[in-house]
Design a protein around this motif. Structure first.
Motif, PDB file in Angstrom:
ATOM      1  N   LEU A 228       0.930  -1.219   0.097  1.00  0.00           N
ATOM      2  CA  LEU A 228      -0.074   0.071   0.171  1.00  0.00           C
ATOM      3  C   LEU A 228       0.666   1.194   0.053  1.00  0.00           C
ATOM      4  N   VAL A 229       2.040   1.289   0.793  1.00  0.00           N
ATOM      5  CA  VAL A 229       2.817   2.366   0.908  1.00  0.00           C
ATOM      6  C   VAL A 229       3.427   2.637  -0.536  1.00  0.00           C
ATOM      7  N   GLY A 230       3.746   1.341  -1.051  1.00  0.00           N
ATOM      8  CA  GLY A 230       4.336   1.749  -2.288  1.00  0.00           C
ATOM      9  C   GLY A 230       3.396   2.081  -3.649  1.00  0.00           C
ATOM     10  N   ILE A 231       2.285   1.646  -3.483  1.00  0.00           N
ATOM     11  CA  ILE A 231       1.217   2.119  -4.488  1.00  0.00           C
ATOM     12  C   ILE A 231       1.141   3.640  -4.182  1.00  0.00           C
ATOM     13  N   MET A 232       1.103   3.977  -2.798  1.00  0.00           N
ATOM     14  CA  MET A 232       0.843   5.445  -2.572  1.00  0.00           C
ATOM     15  C   MET A 232       2.044   6.180  -2.904  1.00  0.00           C
TER      16      MET A 232
END
Length: 296
Positions: A228-232
């Protein structure tokens, strides 16, 4: 190893796309200046004055203070000054999110430093004999928990505010709801991932593994959080949330740019260049495609 790759790719893309957007802003045609006074860099800023108030201003040097301009710009970037002055109730929840993000950025840097300390054999703990390790432990804990709390609170309340406020609902697009939910999900999974370890020792351990490209075991929650942090990180610079890139240009080049258009000046040359600009796509405006001469 996959999680390490996701982390590094997302960071590189975040920085790369942000820099590219800044480059695009810098290369844009001459803007429509607003000349909104008072201009912070002006000598008469304190009383709302302007260089153009001077008698025969064109014959006098244009005295400016770039430091004062930077200070005023930072007030807006760091503290969202205009929102504080004009929408105080909304500012509290908006600033909670922004301050939370600033603190989480600082916390990430502290985790990297802490990981490097651990790799170098320096203990980062409450009972550390090293003063830097001890200081880093407490600062990391304070910044991390405060950042996670404010980030989750701010993104959650902003989502609810936009969902329930009759005025804001009219201007809120589905993308803006998605933006806030993505931030909220990334932060909340972080709370559940790291929240059980008050010392953030596990967070430093994972960070050390990421720094050294060392494979590590990750449960489902940690995997979800990193993804999720990577996508964000990849999504932010290509979305509306990339306004952080345009802040400098908005203030320095649009709102506060009042450099005089004198003969032979850079401003004159920029205007000449802008006047020769033509769109590359079809456009029916008369000055681009004059109407055909009517048949007699």
């Amino acid at each position: 190893m996959i999680l390490s790759i996701i982390s590094y790719v997302s960071i590189v893309l975040f920085l790369g796309i942000s820099i590219y957007k800044a480059y695009q802003f810098a290369k844009m045609p001459f803007h429509g200046r607003m000349d909104l006074y008072p201009v912070p860099k002006e000598k008469g800023y304190e009383h709302g004055g302007s260089y153009y108030e001077e008698v025969a201003w064109w014959s006098k040097p244009h005295e400016v203070s770039h430091m004062r301009e930077i200070i005023e710009m930072l007030k807006e970037i760091i503290f969202i000054k205009k929102l504080f002055e004009n929408q105080r109730p909304f500012w509290w929840i908006s600033y909670a999110l922004h301050l939370g993000i600033y603190l989480l950025m600082a916390w990430t840097i502290l985790l990297v430093i802490g990981a490097l300390f651990v790799l170098d054999g320096i203990q980062v703990a409450a009972n550390s004999s090293n003063i830097l390790g001890l200081l880093l432990f407490y600062v990391s804990a304070f910044v991390g928990y405060l950042g996670l709390a404010l980030g989750a609170l701010g993104s959650g309340l902003l989502f609810l505010r936009r969902l329930t406020d009759n005025t804001l609902k009219k201007y809120t697009t589905p993308q803006e709801y998605f933006n806030l939910l993505l931030l909220f999900a990334a932060i909340v999974t972080g709370i559940f991932t790291w929240g059980n370890d008050l010392s953030f020792g596990y967070a430093r351990e994972v960070t050390a593994n990421l720094v050294t490209f060392t494979p590590f075991d990750a449960n489902g929650l940690l995997t979800l959080h990193i993804v999720l942090v990577g996508i964000m990180l990849i999504y932010i610079p290509i979305s509306k949330m990339s306004h952080y890139v345009g802040k400098y240009f908005t203030f320095h080049k649009v709102l506060w740019d009042n450099n005089p258009n004198l003969k032979g000046s850079d401003v004159e040359q920029q205007i000449k260049n802008a006047s020769s600009f033509r769109p590359t796509t079809s456009w029916s405006a008369p000055h681009i495609n004059p109407p055909a001469t009517p048949e007699k």
